[in-house]
Write a protein that holds these residues in place. Structure first.
Motif, mmCIF file in Angstrom:
data_model
loop_
_atom_site.group_PDB
_atom_site.id
_atom_site.type_symbol
_atom_site.label_atom_id
_atom_site.label_comp_id
_atom_site.label_asym_id
_atom_site.label_seq_id
_atom_site.Cartn_x
_atom_site.Cartn_y
_atom_site.Cartn_z
ATOM 1 N N VAL A 109 17.258 128.983 -38.595
ATOM 2 C CA VAL A 109 16.403 129.009 -39.753
ATOM 3 C C VAL A 109 17.378 129.105 -41.026
ATOM 4 N N ASN A 110 18.539 129.582 -40.966
ATOM 5 C CA ASN A 110 19.331 129.546 -42.094
ATOM 6 C C ASN A 110 20.180 128.398 -42.378
ATOM 7 N N GLU A 111 21.019 128.006 -41.483
ATOM 8 C CA GLU A 111 21.807 126.864 -41.478
ATOM 9 C C GLU A 111 21.116 125.345 -41.174
ATOM 10 N N VAL A 112 19.952 125.566 -40.870
ATOM 11 C CA VAL A 112 19.536 124.052 -40.413
ATOM 12 C C VAL A 112 18.149 123.632 -40.963
ATOM 13 N N ALA A 142 24.456 117.736 -45.920
ATOM 14 C CA ALA A 142 24.255 119.028 -45.838
ATOM 15 C C ALA A 142 24.402 119.693 -44.467
ATOM 16 N N LEU A 143 23.824 118.713 -43.738
ATOM 17 C CA LEU A 143 23.508 119.193 -42.343
ATOM 18 C C LEU A 143 24.620 118.737 -41.323
ATOM 19 N N ARG A 144 25.608 117.883 -41.934
ATOM 20 C CA ARG A 144 26.469 117.502 -41.055
ATOM 21 C C ARG A 144 27.464 118.729 -40.412
ATOM 22 N N ALA A 145 27.846 119.560 -41.426
ATOM 23 C CA ALA A 145 28.759 120.654 -40.614
ATOM 24 C C ALA A 145 27.899 121.481 -39.662
ATOM 25 N N PRO A 146 26.730 122.064 -40.070
ATOM 26 C CA PRO A 146 25.950 122.977 -38.858
ATOM 27 C C PRO A 146 25.631 121.914 -37.701
ATOM 28 N N GLU A 183 21.457 109.262 -37.924
ATOM 29 C CA GLU A 183 23.007 109.110 -38.413
ATOM 30 C C GLU A 183 23.445 110.474 -37.906
ATOM 31 N N LEU A 184 22.832 111.676 -37.929
ATOM 32 C CA LEU A 184 23.205 112.876 -37.687
ATOM 33 C C LEU A 184 23.311 113.256 -36.069
ATOM 34 N N PHE A 185 22.643 112.483 -35.191
ATOM 35 C CA PHE A 185 22.529 112.559 -34.041
ATOM 36 C C PHE A 185 23.586 111.637 -33.359
#
Ligand SMILES: N[C@@H](CCC(=O)N[C@@H](CS)C(=O)NCC(=O)O)C(=O)O
Length: 216
Positions: A109-112, A142-146, A183-185
Motif C-alpha cells: 500500500v505504501n511503496e507500490v 519511482a516503481l523501479r526500486a520497489p 517495462e517494469l516486469f
C-alpha cells in the motif's frame, strides 16, 4: 454469511479472490464507485457516497465487509482477517509469519499502490485525451526500486513461508495495477513469473471472469 460490499471492478476483487481461495460462501452486495456514475444514476444506484452506504463505511469507499456483525473496511486488512479466521495454508502459521504478512500488505500500500495507480490511470483508465504519459513515466521510474526489492524477495517463489499465502494475494492485487508498464516486469523476472502463477490460480481466474461481465 459474509457480505462483501463493492463490485468486481474495485478493490473488492482482492476479497473475492481470497474468499474463492478459502472456499467460503459470500454475498456480494453491489456498491458502485460514485465517480463512475452520472448524478442521475447516483440517485438510483447504491454507491460509495449514498447515505445508506456511508452508514456502513463513513469513509465512502469500497470494499467493506460485514462478517456476522463484524464490519471492516480496508481491502488488505479484510484479507488478513479472513485468512486468520479461516486458517489453513493461506493464513499465518505463527506470530512471525503474521508479522511478515502484515509487513507485505503495508509495504504494498505504501511503496507500490500510489504509483501503480498513476500508471493504470494514465495508461488505461482515462480516455486517451485525458492521459498524461509524463506522469505515467515518472510513476514507472519511482516503481523501479520497489519492484527490484520485490523481485529479490521472490527469488524463492513466494513471499512468506515458502508457500502461497494471503501475502501473495495482497501484493499481487496491488502490483496488478502496474501491468500497463511491461517495462517494469521485463526487468523483474522473478516477479513476472510469480504474478503469472498467481493469475493462473482457479480462484483468481473465476474472479476475473466475473469481473469481465461487469460493465467497464
Ligand atoms: N485503502 C482502501 C481504498 C478504497 C478505495 O479507494 N476504493 C475505491 C474503489 S477501488 C473507491 O471506493 N472509490 C470510490 C470513491 O472514493 O467514491 C482499500 O484498500 O480498501
Amino acid at each position: 454469511m459474509l457480505t462483501i460490499y463493492g463490485v468486481y471492478r474495485s478493490r473488492a476483487s482482492r476479497n473475492i479472490w481470497l474468499a474463492g481461495e478459502l472456499g467460503i460462501p459470500f454475498r456480494l452486495l453491489p456498491v458502485m464507485q460514485r465517480y463512475r456514475l452520472t448524478p442521475e444514476q447516483a440517485e438510483r444506484v447504491l454507491n460509495t457516497k449514498s447515505p445508506d452506504f456511508l452508514r456502513i463505511n463513513p469513509n465512502g469507499h469500497v470494499p467493506s465487509i460485514d462478517d456476522d456483525g463484524l464490519v471492516l473496511h480496508e481491502s488488505l486488512a479484510i484479507n488478513l482477517y479472513l485468512a486468520r479466521k479461516h486458517g489453513g495454508a493461506l493464513a499465518p502459521a505463527d506470530a512471525a509469519e503474521d508479522a511478515q504478512m502484515t509487513m507485505w500488505a503495508l509495504w504494498a500500500v505504501n511503496e507500490v499502490e500510489p504509483n501503480a495507480l498513476i500508471v493504470l490511470i494514465h495508461r488505461v483508465s482515462r480516455p486517451p485525451a485525458e492521459r498524461d504519459e509524463k506522469l505515467a513515466q515518472a510513476a514507472v521510474e519511482a516503481l523501479r526500486a520497489p519492484f527490484a526489492v520485490l523481485d529479490q524477495a521472490l527469488a524463492s517463489g513466494h513471499l512468506v513461508g515458502g508457500r502461497f499465502t494471503v501475502a501473495d494475494i495482497n501484493v499481487a492485487e496491488v502490483v496488478r495495477y502496474a501491468m500497463p508498464a511491461p517495462e517494469l516486469f521485463a526487468a523483474a523476472p522473478n516477479l513476472q513469473a510469480w504474478l503469472a502463477a498467481c493469475h493462473a490460480r482457479p480462484a483468481f481466474k473465476q474472479m476475473m471472469a466475473e469481473r469481465e461481465k461487469e460493465p467497464a
